[in-house]
Design an enzyme around this catalytic site. Structure first.
Site, PDB file in Angstrom:
ATOM      1  N   LYS A 110       0.853  -1.189   0.000  1.00  0.00           N
ATOM      2  CA  LYS A 110       0.000   0.000   0.000  1.00  0.00           C
ATOM      3  C   LYS A 110       0.884   1.233   0.000  1.00  0.00           C
ATOM      4  CE  LYS A 110      -4.536   0.584   0.157  1.00  0.00           C
ATOM      5  NZ  LYS A 110      -5.516  -0.294  -0.514  1.00  0.00           N
TER       6      LYS A 110
ATOM      7  N   GLY B  41     -24.114   3.517  -3.543  1.00  0.00           N
ATOM      8  CA  GLY B  41     -23.112   4.078  -4.437  1.00  0.00           C
ATOM      9  C   GLY B  41     -23.006   3.250  -5.707  1.00  0.00           C
ATOM     10  N   ASN B  42     -21.921   3.436  -6.451  1.00  0.00           N
ATOM     11  CA  ASN B  42     -21.761   2.766  -7.737  1.00  0.00           C
ATOM     12  C   ASN B  42     -21.771   1.248  -7.626  1.00  0.00           C
ATOM     13  OD1 ASN B  42     -21.583   5.202  -9.114  1.00  0.00           O
ATOM     14  ND2 ASN B  42     -19.358   5.315  -8.912  1.00  0.00           N
ATOM     15  N   VAL B  43     -21.050   0.707  -6.632  1.00  0.00           N
ATOM     16  CA  VAL B  43     -21.011  -0.743  -6.460  1.00  0.00           C
ATOM     17  C   VAL B  43     -22.387  -1.264  -6.077  1.00  0.00           C
ATOM     18  CG1 VAL B  43     -20.064  -2.635  -5.090  1.00  0.00           C
ATOM     19  CG2 VAL B  43     -18.551  -0.805  -5.890  1.00  0.00           C
ATOM     20  N   ALA B  44     -23.023  -0.614  -5.109  1.00  0.00           N
ATOM     21  CA  ALA B  44     -24.317  -1.084  -4.623  1.00  0.00           C
ATOM     22  C   ALA B  44     -25.392  -1.008  -5.700  1.00  0.00           C
ATOM     23  CB  ALA B  44     -24.736  -0.285  -3.397  1.00  0.00           C
ATOM     24  N   TYR B  45     -25.348   0.027  -6.542  1.00  0.00           N
ATOM     25  CA  TYR B  45     -26.341   0.129  -7.621  1.00  0.00           C
ATOM     26  C   TYR B  45     -26.221  -1.075  -8.555  1.00  0.00           C
ATOM     27  CZ  TYR B  45     -28.975   1.709 -11.657  1.00  0.00           C
ATOM     28  OH  TYR B  45     -29.884   1.771 -12.690  1.00  0.00           O
TER      29      TYR B  45
END
Length: 364
Positions: free
Chosen positions: A80, A182-186
Site C-alpha cells: 500500500k 453508491g456505484n457498487v451497490a447500484y
C-alpha cells in the site's frame, strides 16, 4: 511508533519513505509480503494529522492486501501507498510523476492502483513514469470502472452465503436489505433484481434511493431502520465498522454479505455473529472483485477471463464456511486461515527450489 518492532510483529518486508520537495510529495510505500508475487495495493491520499498515523495506516492496509490477494487466489502479495495531503487541494502533476519514479525504483516489487483520494487520472500520471500501475485509463488498455465487477463478486459471494444459510444459492424471492447505494451497490441491486430478489434499500443520498426505487422496484426505508428489516440478507455497502454492539442486536438477517470495507468494528463482533449463527461473508473476500479485475491487467486485460476469476469468490467463501464449521471458529478467522495457509504452502514449495547459501558463495 516503534516502526521496526511493529514490522517484526507482523513480518513486514519493506517500508519506503518518498519525498519530493518540488511537488510537495510525502509518501510512504509499505510492502508486507511478496511470497505469492509482487505486492499489489492502491495509493491512498489523506490529510493525516501526524506522520505516525500515516505510517500505521500504510502498514495496516498493506497487510490487509496480503490477505485479500491471497484469499482471492491471486499470485500477488500485499502492499500500500499513502500520500500525506488533502486530495481536494494538494494534488499536482509533479507529485504523481515523482511517486511513479519511486515505484519504478522498486523494480516490480510493488504495483499500485487507485484508492481513497486518488483517481484514474492520477494513475495515468504515475503511468508516465512506470508500468507498475493498474487502473489507468481504458485508452491505455485498462479495465475501466471496477464498480460493476466488484458488484458481481459481491453478488456471487452472496449466493454462496445464502446457500450456506438456507441450502440453496437461488436469490429469487430472497429479501435483501442494502445499506448504501453508491456505484457498487447500484450494480449489485441490478444483479439482485435480475434474479428476482426483493430489495429494501437506504442511503443518506435521496437521489440515489429514488434511482434504485425507480429502476428496480425497491422499497426505501430510513437509514436507521435498515437493521431491523425482516430480511434474509443484510448487505452493508457503505460505512465501515457497521457491525457493532449497537447494530448486532437489531439484525433480523441470517446472512451478512456486502461490499463495505472493515465491516466489523472489532474482531470480537465476528465472534458474536458466529455465536448467533449468522453467516458473515468476510469483507475482504467478498469484495475482492475489484482487485481481481485490475490484477488481470497485468496479463493484458481480458474481461471474460477476469469475470471468470471473480466467480471463484463463490468457491473461496464455500471453503471458508467449511473451515468455520470444521474448526468451530468465526468466518473472519477462517478467512485469515485460508489466506495464511496458501501463503505458507507456496513459501514451502518455492523454498525447495532456492539455491543454497553454500552454492551461491561457491559460485555454483
Amino acid at each position: 511508533m516503534e516502526i521496526f518492532k511493529y514490522m517484526e510483529k507482523y513480518d513486514y518486508e519493506q517500508l519506503v519513505f518518498c519525498q519530493d520537495r518540488t511537488s510537495g510529495l510525502k509518501a510512504i510505500i509499505a510492502i508486507h509480503d511478496t511470497t505469492l508475487g509482487p505486492a499489489l495495493g492502491g495509493v491512498r491520499m489523506w490529510p493525516y494529522e501526524t506522520e505516525d498515523q500515516a505510517v500505521e495506516d500504510a502498514l495496516r492496509l498493506a497487510r490487509g492486501m496480503t490477505y485479500k490477494n491471497a484469499a482471492a487466489g491471486l499470485n500477488l502479495g500485499g502492499g500500500k501507498t499513502v500520500i500525506i495531503g488533502d486530495p481536494s487541494k494538494d494534488k499536482n502533476e509533479e507529485m504523481f510523476r515523482a511517486l511513479g519514479r519511486f515505484i519504478q525504483g522498486l523494480n516490480g516489487r510493488y504495483i499500485t492502483a487507485e484508492d481513497v483520494g486518488t483517481t484514474e487520472s492520477d494513475m495515468d500520471l504515475i503511468h508516465e513514469e512506470t508500468n507498475y500501475v493498474t487502473g489507468i485509463s481504458p485508452t491505455f488498455g485498462s479495465s475501466g470502472n471496477p464498480s460493476p465487477v466488484t458488484a458481481y463478486g459481491v453478488y456471487i459471494g452472496m449466493k454462496a452465503s445464502v446457500k450456506e444459510a438456507f441450502g440453496s444459492d437461488s436469490l429469487k424471492g430472497i429479501k435483501v436489505a442494502v445499506q448504501g447505494l453508491g456505484n457498487v451497490a447500484y450494480s449489485l441491486c441490478e444483479y439482485l433484481n435480475q434474479e428476482g430478489a426483493e430489495l429494501i434499500v437506504t442511503d443518506i443520498n435521496k437521489k440515489a434511493v429514488e434511482r434504485v426505487v425507480k429502476d428496480f422496484g425497491a422499497k426505501a426505508v430510513q437509514p436507521n431502520d435498515i437493521y431491523t428489516q425482516e430480511v434474509e440478507v443484510f448487505s452493508p455497502c457503505a460505512l465501515g465498522a457497521i457491525i457493532n454492539d449497537e447494530t448486532i442486536p437489531q439484525l433480523k438477517a441470517k446472512v451478512i454479505a456486502g461490499s463495505a470495507n472493515n465491516q466489523l468494528k472489532e474482531s470480537r463482533h465476528g465472534n458474536v455473529l458466529h455465536e448467533m449463527g449468522i453467516i458473515y461473508a468476510p469483507d475482504y473476500v467478498i469484495n475482492a472483485g475489484g482487485v481481481i479485475n485490475v490484477a488481470d491487467e497485468l496479463y493484458g486485460y481480458n474481461r471474460e477471463r477476469a469475470m471468470k476469476r471473480v466467480e471463484t469468490i463463490y468457491d473461496s467463501l464455500s471453503k471458508i464456511y467449511a473451515i468455520s464449521k470444521e474448526q468451530n471458529i468465526p468466518t473472519y478467522l477462517a478467512a485469515n486461515k485460508l489466506a495464511e495457509d496458501r501463503i505458507a504452502r507456496i513459501a514451502k514449495s518455492r523454498k525447495q527450489f532456492l539455491p543454497s547459501e553454500k552454492n551461491i558463495l561457491n559460485g555454483r
